[in-house]
Design an enzyme around this catalytic site. Structure first.
Site, PDB file in Angstrom:
ATOM      1  N   ARG A   1      15.544  -0.899  -5.303  1.00  0.00           N
ATOM      2  CA  ARG A   1      14.273  -1.509  -5.678  1.00  0.00           C
ATOM      3  C   ARG A   1      14.275  -1.840  -7.172  1.00  0.00           C
ATOM      4  NH1 ARG A   1      10.252  -0.179  -2.133  1.00  0.00           N
ATOM      5  NH2 ARG A   1       9.190  -1.926  -3.134  1.00  0.00           N
TER       6      ARG A   1
ATOM      7  N   ARG B   1       0.753 -10.719   5.567  1.00  0.00           N
ATOM      8  CA  ARG B   1       2.179 -10.936   5.811  1.00  0.00           C
ATOM      9  C   ARG B   1       2.710 -10.291   7.090  1.00  0.00           C
ATOM     10  NH1 ARG B   1       5.751 -10.463   0.604  1.00  0.00           N
ATOM     11  NH2 ARG B   1       7.233 -11.254   2.128  1.00  0.00           N
TER      12      ARG B   1
ATOM     13  N   LYS C   1       2.376   7.129   4.080  1.00  0.00           N
ATOM     14  CA  LYS C   1       1.725   5.817   4.151  1.00  0.00           C
ATOM     15  C   LYS C   1       1.166   5.517   5.540  1.00  0.00           C
ATOM     16  CE  LYS C   1       5.224   4.261   0.866  1.00  0.00           C
ATOM     17  NZ  LYS C   1       6.407   3.396   0.724  1.00  0.00           N
TER      18      LYS C   1
ATOM     19  N   PRO D   1       0.819  -1.222   0.000  1.00  0.00           N
ATOM     20  CA  PRO D   1       0.000   0.000   0.000  1.00  0.00           C
ATOM     21  C   PRO D   1       0.852   1.273   0.000  1.00  0.00           C
ATOM     22  CG  PRO D   1      -0.783  -1.570   1.634  1.00  0.00           C
ATOM     23  CD  PRO D   1       0.543  -2.069   1.141  1.00  0.00           C
ATOM     24  N   GLU D   2       0.623   2.116  -0.981  1.00  0.00           N
ATOM     25  CA  GLU D   2       1.306   3.402  -1.073  1.00  0.00           C
ATOM     26  C   GLU D   2       0.272   4.505  -0.831  1.00  0.00           C
ATOM     27  OE1 GLU D   2       3.705   3.728  -4.630  1.00  0.00           O
ATOM     28  OE2 GLU D   2       4.099   1.589  -4.672  1.00  0.00           O
TER      29      GLU D   2
END
Ligand SMILES: [Zn+2]
Length: 270
Positions: free
Chosen positions: A250, A112, A59, A2-3
């Site tokens: 990334r 997770r 976030k 989620p951003e």
């Protein structure tokens, strides 16, 4: 993961479902997501109160539950919120459940378990302590330009740095750069005034559009990189195979044809 657009969507969802109702209990199914508070203490401090309003920065989502009492939610890799109907079965991956007087429950679901649930006294103090920068949607053009002029490194790394601009993660950073036709490894120092304006506009557009579409993957424009990224993915603009590279730690996806590494200021950049 989620951003900013996802967390803003969760915020609106929470605002439309869970405010102003008396909290009758808090059930912690997995204390792993709790930070600096026990399940018992979390329940004790929230019981009888109401979620009054919420704020988001980057976030992080902050839900006010009284004077000097904020519930902080961070969604990690797989977190999301679900407002459960009266007899609706509890999802297997619900970690914390907030029960309300109307027999509905708000589930913090996180498969997770990289998410975080915490109670804090002061939101601004928290943001300062963590060094979290201004929200990407609160940054104006001149501040945006200053951030890029003051910092060295690849522009993607700057977009991802939560201390400089909060809320943008890997997927939306790639999308913003694709829209701006800029290679993710371009050095920030090489950007002209015009480049920065283009990048600023792309940032606003991508984040706002994703929020407007409630970040529903199936509704995102087919002209976006997001729906094509990955192996065998092709550029929706020119049709060439997309490339990937590790930038800023990334995996970045981009089109080497449409996104040029050197921009106007320096033409011989490596
Ligand atoms: Zn292309």
């Amino acid at each position: 993961m989620p951003e900013l657009p996802e967390v803003e969507t969760f915020k609106r969802y929470l605002d439309s479902t869970s405010l102003h109702q008396r909290i009758t209990g808090v059930e912690v199914r997995d204390p792993y997501v709790l930070k600096r508070i026990s399940p018992r203490e979390l329940a004790r401090r929230l019981k009888g109160r109401r979620f009054e309003n919420s704020r988001r920065q980057g976030k992080h989502l902050f839900v006010r539950a009284g004077n000097e009492l904020w519930l902080r939610l961070h969604f990690g890799m797989t977190g999301w919120l679900q407002y459960l109907k009266r007899d609706e079965e509890t999802p297997k991956t619900a970690r914390v459940l907030f029960s309300f007087a109307n027999n509905r429950r708000l589930a913090f679901d996180d498969q997770r378990k990289f998410g975080e649930v915490e109670l804090i006294k002061d939101m601004d103090e928290f943001l300062q302590r963590r060094g979290i920068g201004p929200d990407a949607l609160d940054v104006g053009l001149s501040e945006f330009k200053t951030i890029f002029r003051m910092h060295r490194g690849a522009m993607k790394a700057i977009l991802l740095n939560q201390k400089l601009i909060a809320g943008i993660g890997n997927l939306y950073a790639d999308e913003i750069l694709f829209r701006a036709c800029m290679h993710p490894a371009t050095a920030a120092a090489n950007l002209s005034d015009k480049d920065l304006r283009t990048l600023f506009r792309a940032t606003r557009y991508v984040l706002e559009k994703a929020i407007a579409l409630k970040t529903d993957f199936n509704r995102l424009p087919k002209s976006w990189l997001l729906t094509h990224r990955g192996k065998r993915g092709r550029c929706p603009r020119c049709g060439q195979a997309l490339k990937s590279a590790t930038i800023g730690g990334r995996t970045s996806w981009f089109c080497a044809h449409c996104q040029k590494r050197a921009h106007s200021k320096v033409t011989s950049a490596t």
